[in-house]
Enzyme design. Structure first.
Site, short mmCIF file in Angstrom:
data_model
loop_
_atom_site.label_atom_id
_atom_site.label_comp_id
_atom_site.label_asym_id
_atom_site.label_seq_id
_atom_site.Cartn_x
_atom_site.Cartn_y
_atom_site.Cartn_z
CD GLU A 47 -23.07 87.47 55.41
OE1 GLU A 47 -23.18 86.85 54.37
OE2 GLU A 47 -22.62 86.97 56.45
N GLY B 187 -28.29 80.91 56.82
CA GLY B 187 -28.48 79.48 57.05
C GLY B 187 -29.91 79.10 57.39
CB SER C 248 -31.08 82.05 52.78
OG SER C 248 -30.95 81.52 54.08
CD GLU D 166 -21.94 81.18 60.59
OE1 GLU D 166 -20.87 80.74 60.16
OE2 GLU D 166 -23.01 81.12 59.95
CG ASN E 137 -18.02 81.79 54.78
OD1 ASN E 137 -17.11 81.01 55.06
ND2 ASN E 137 -18.71 82.45 55.70
CD1 TRP E 138 -16.54 77.18 50.04
CD2 TRP E 138 -14.70 75.91 50.26
NE1 TRP E 138 -16.07 76.92 48.79
CE2 TRP E 138 -14.93 76.15 48.88
CE3 TRP E 138 -13.59 75.14 50.63
CZ2 TRP E 138 -14.08 75.64 47.88
CZ3 TRP E 138 -12.76 74.64 49.63
CH2 TRP E 138 -13.00 74.89 48.28
CE LYS E 139 -21.56 80.30 56.62
NZ LYS E 139 -22.84 80.59 57.20
N GLY F 236 -23.02 81.14 51.70
CA GLY F 236 -22.58 80.11 52.63
C GLY F 236 -22.92 78.73 52.08
N GLY F 237 -24.01 78.14 52.58
CA GLY F 237 -24.39 76.77 52.23
C GLY F 237 -24.32 76.46 50.74
CG HIS G 175 -19.58 85.33 59.04
ND1 HIS G 175 -20.42 84.59 59.84
CD2 HIS G 175 -20.04 85.20 57.77
CE1 HIS G 175 -21.35 84.02 59.07
NE2 HIS G 175 -21.14 84.38 57.82
P1 PGA Z 1 -25.91 81.11 53.98
O1 PGA Z 1 -24.71 81.82 54.74
O2 PGA Z 1 -25.76 81.42 52.52
O3 PGA Z 1 -25.73 79.65 54.29
O4 PGA Z 1 -27.17 81.66 54.54
C1 PGA Z 1 -24.30 83.12 54.37
C2 PGA Z 1 -23.10 83.52 55.22
O5 PGA Z 1 -23.02 83.13 56.37
O6 PGA Z 1 -22.21 84.23 54.74
#
Ligand code: PGA
Length: 257
Positions: free
Chosen positions: A174, A180, A219, A97, A9-11, A240-241, A95
């Site tokens: 999640e 993050g 993470s 966010e 997930n590049w966000k 994510g990251g 998600h």
């Molecule tokens: P993260 O994000 O790997 O940066 O913790 C995971 C996600 O939001 O899907």
């Protein structure tokens, strides 16, 4: 045996130039994780770029959200038909966010869970696999409400769509406190929650419970992916990251082989 899936997930990150580097880097190593399903989730404006780069490879792609409506006057939204038009195999739904930062603040949690079920219905109506994200906030975690939060979303989805619909989806646990933050859930904690999810689904249909892929997200990095993926009920990760870094992402994909 369930196949593992690693979803990046590049966000809201990247430009055409940085995406190209990332895509080229990942594709250079794609043969080393042939047996794993790998999917990338760029911002929607880069969908075409990603589609062109990945077409004909063993990787697939999708978007980070979709509208619960089919078409019409919904400014800024993207429909399931459009995703299909761009060859998306998956879409992320619910998600944290999006749940926490958009609109969804005004909404009662129960209404929100219903909207997520509507988006789910829309995705499967176009043959797109929804990856439904669920997880508890740090406060809910501290209050010991993990199972209540996750159980409720599973129940609403099953009640609305029937348990068989889950066999057309992927679930992602999640925990918000792990996203993050650099503090991944331990493999043991994640395993316990995944196993709870399977048991909850099994009450309705043991076969669906056994076959549905359940990812862990929060993470995940190159150095902690292998112990997470070795757990019996963890079928890959939502990243994510670390999905923005070629070496990190490739080593996560290789940990799933
Ligand atoms: P993260 O994000 O790997 O940066 O913790 C995971 C996600 O939001 O899907």
């Amino acid at each position: 045996m369930r196949k593992l899936l690693v979803a990046g997930n590049w966000k809201m990150n990247g430009t055409s130039a940085t995406n190209k580097k990332l895509l080229d880097g990942i594709l250079t190593h794609a043969d080393s994780f042939n047996s794993v399903d790998v999917a990338l989730f760029p911002p929607a404006v880069y969908l075409q770029q990603v589609q062109q780069a990945l077409k004909g490879t063993n990787l697939s792609w999708g978007t980070q959200n979709l509208s619960q409506f089919r078409q019409g006057a919904y400014t800024g939204e993207i429909s399931a038909v459009m995703l299909k038009d761009f060859g998306c195999r998956y879409v992320l739904i619910g998600h944290s966010e999006r749940r926490c930062l958009y609109a969804e603040l005004d909404l009662d949690q129960l209404v929100l869970d219903h909207i997520i079920a509507e988006k789910y219905e829309m995705a499967i109506s176009e043959g797109i696999t929804p990856i439904v994200c669920i997880g508890e906030s740090p406060e809910e975690h501290a209050r010991g409400e993990t199972e209540e939060i996750i159980g409720r979303l599973l129940d609403i989805t099953i009640e609305r769509l029937g348990v068989k619909a889950l066999s057309q989806a992927v679930l992602a646990y999640e925990p918000v406190w792990a996203i993050g933050t650099g503090k991944s859930a331990t493999p043991e904690w994640a395993q316990e929650v995944h196993s709870f999810m399977r048991e909850r689904i099994a009450k309705h249909d043991p076969t669906t419970a056994e076959t549905v892929q359940i990812l862990y997200g929060g993470s995940v990095k190159g150095n902690n992916a292998a112990p997470l993926f070795s757990m019996p009920d963890i079928d890959g990760g939502l990243i994510g990251g670390a999905s923005l870094d070629v070496d990190e992402f490739v080593s996560i994909c290789q940990a799933a082989v």
